[in-house]
Design an enzyme around this catalytic site. Structure first.
Site, PDB file in Angstrom:
ATOM      1  N   ARG A 119     -40.130 -30.869  47.946  1.00  0.00           N
ATOM      2  CA  ARG A 119     -40.302 -29.851  48.987  1.00  0.00           C
ATOM      3  C   ARG A 119     -41.168 -30.430  50.092  1.00  0.00           C
ATOM      4  O   ARG A 119     -42.258 -30.963  49.837  1.00  0.00           O
ATOM      5  CB  ARG A 119     -40.968 -28.603  48.397  1.00  0.00           C
ATOM      6  N   SER A 127     -44.767 -27.663  55.594  1.00  0.00           N
ATOM      7  CA  SER A 127     -45.722 -27.794  56.696  1.00  0.00           C
ATOM      8  C   SER A 127     -46.852 -26.790  56.515  1.00  0.00           C
ATOM      9  O   SER A 127     -46.615 -25.619  56.190  1.00  0.00           O
ATOM     10  CB  SER A 127     -45.028 -27.565  58.039  1.00  0.00           C
ATOM     11  N   CYS A 165     -49.554 -24.026  56.727  1.00  0.00           N
ATOM     12  CA  CYS A 165     -49.587 -22.725  57.404  1.00  0.00           C
ATOM     13  C   CYS A 165     -50.806 -21.979  56.894  1.00  0.00           C
ATOM     14  O   CYS A 165     -50.741 -21.326  55.847  1.00  0.00           O
ATOM     15  CB  CYS A 165     -48.305 -21.943  57.137  1.00  0.00           C
ATOM     16  N   CYS A 180     -44.012 -18.480  54.635  1.00  0.00           N
ATOM     17  CA  CYS A 180     -44.516 -19.791  54.221  1.00  0.00           C
ATOM     18  C   CYS A 180     -45.248 -19.741  52.878  1.00  0.00           C
ATOM     19  O   CYS A 180     -45.024 -20.585  52.006  1.00  0.00           O
ATOM     20  CB  CYS A 180     -45.441 -20.352  55.296  1.00  0.00           C
ATOM     21  N   ASP A 195     -39.229 -27.327  67.969  1.00  0.00           N
ATOM     22  CA  ASP A 195     -39.835 -27.830  66.733  1.00  0.00           C
ATOM     23  C   ASP A 195     -40.420 -29.205  67.045  1.00  0.00           C
ATOM     24  O   ASP A 195     -39.696 -30.130  67.393  1.00  0.00           O
ATOM     25  CB  ASP A 195     -38.785 -27.926  65.618  1.00  0.00           C
ATOM     26  N   ARG A 253     -42.213 -31.045  64.894  1.00  0.00           N
ATOM     27  CA  ARG A 253     -42.504 -31.815  63.690  1.00  0.00           C
ATOM     28  C   ARG A 253     -41.762 -33.135  63.666  1.00  0.00           C
ATOM     29  O   ARG A 253     -40.674 -33.263  64.228  1.00  0.00           O
ATOM     30  CB  ARG A 253     -42.163 -30.998  62.441  1.00  0.00           C
TER      31      ARG A 253
END
Length: 374
Positions: free
Chosen positions: A224, A227, A229, A242, A301, A303
């Site tokens: 997994r 990110s 949160c 999240c 996004d 990321r």
């Protein structure tokens, strides 16, 4: 004569680290390169979010035109982009107040008075502005700059960087990842668990690999990519899913016999906590999660999963079954040499607070809703 090795290492990497620190402190730097026409050019610039009024006045005192540089996304969101593809320059009127500058940048609420704006859709310093945006984002600041054009640094107080060095360091940043430590940390849903910390030497991030059970590296490993949160993972925010995804992923990986959860320091899809809270305020005014980020000057996004691939490779993981609803994560890992053998859906519960957020992820960001859509 052979040049002596720099005591602090690569001068370009060192300069970029220092430049990010200067921008976070509200100081100006100098970026040297070439204009859109290929002629030598330079930019004395500071982050609009952190620049203080005395610095702005000193820039203005040089006698050069004072401008605010905005990303294409920010310019479109406030209606001044026209057909621009790239940075947009807004010339500031003489004596413009710092509040007006910050309103243009999105650092303060409300719409700036655009009647004062003199807009240039293709500034000659566009390539230098794009490099400056990268530095601001690396410092988790809004990608908006206050600047003057100057081929050379006006005085010795300014750190000067070459635009090519900024671009090259952005490409090779993943090689700066170092493992700092590893220790056993039993979790409520995964008693047999170890945490390994990876620090990025040239960015601000510290990323955690949560190694659950005993992953079988001979088979595709359940993985997994999560990110960080703070609001959802720690405080149980109802605005997102999240926290639920995090705990569900730990439990499912444990049930599968072992795997890895990467807890990536990429709050708010990579824009940082401060900007995420700004985006929340914009969502309360009617924007969805994607348009709110763009209103602040960011991409939908921000990321970058090269760091995730680097951590997995450091752990000896080359094939994965990815727990995700996001096809972009699958494509990004594959692009960085990680074979994705399958997808395990991770669908959270909808409530009245996160319904619009989850709908935007499905309808605008392409997230998959259930296993049948994989």
């Amino acid at each position: 004569m052979r040049r002596a090795r720099e005591i602090n290492g690569d001068p370009a990497a060192l300069g970029i680290d220092r430049a990010v620190g200067e921008m976070r402190r509200g100081r100006a730097i100098h970026i040297a390169g070439r204009s859109t026409s290929g002629a030598p050019a330079g930019l004395v610039t500071a982050a609009a979010e952190t620049a203080q009024a005395p610095l702005v006045r000193r820039l203005e005192f040089t006698g050069r035109r004072l401008i605010v540089l905005l990303t294409e996304e920010r310019a479109h969101s406030i209606g001044i982009a026209g057909n621009a593809r790239g940075p947009v320059a807004v010339a500031l009127p003489p004596g413009a107040q710092i509040e007006y500058l910050r309103a243009l940048a999105g650092a303060s609420p409300g719409q700036p008075d655009l009647r004062l704006a003199s807009v240039e859709h293709a500034p000659r310093c566009g390539p230098l502005a794009a490099a400056g945006f990268k530095l601001a984002k690396a410092g988790r600041l809004l990608p908006a700059l206050v600047a003057i054009e100057s081929d050379a640094p006006p005085d010795a107080s300014l750190l000067s960087l070459d635009v090519d060095d900024i671009e090259s360091q952005a490409r090779f940043a993943r090689h700066s990842l170092k493992q700092i430590g590893q220790s056993r940390v039993p979790l409520a849903d995964a008693v047999h668990c170890e945490l390994a910390l990876f620090r990025d030497e040239h960015r601000l991030g510290e990323h955690v690999a949560v190694i659950i059970g005993e992953p079988n590296l001979a088979e595709p490993v359940p993985v997994r990519l999560h990110s960080a949160c703070l609001t959802g993972d720690l405080l149980g925010s109802l605005r997102c899913d999240c926290g639920e995804q995090l705990r569900t992923a730990v439990r499912r990986i444990a049930e599968l016999g072992g795997g890895v959860l990467l807890y990536l320091d990429q709050e708010g899809r990579g824009i940082g906590l401060a900007n995420k809270l700004r985006a929340y305020a914009l969502q309360d005014d009617g924007l969805d999660t994607i348009d709110a980020d763009r209103h602040l000057g960011f991409l939908a996004d921000e990321r970058n999963y090269d760091v995730a691939a680097a951590v997995l490779q450091a752990l000896g993981v080359s094939r994965v079954r990815l727990l995700t609803n996001n096809p972009q994560k699958i494509a990004a890992l594959a692009a960085h040499g990680i074979h994705v053998a399958g997808r395990l859906p991770l669908v959270g519960r909808t409530n009245s607070h996160n319904e619009r957020y989850l709908r935007a992820k499905r309808e605008r960001a392409g997230h998959l809703a259930d296993e049948s859509e994989a």
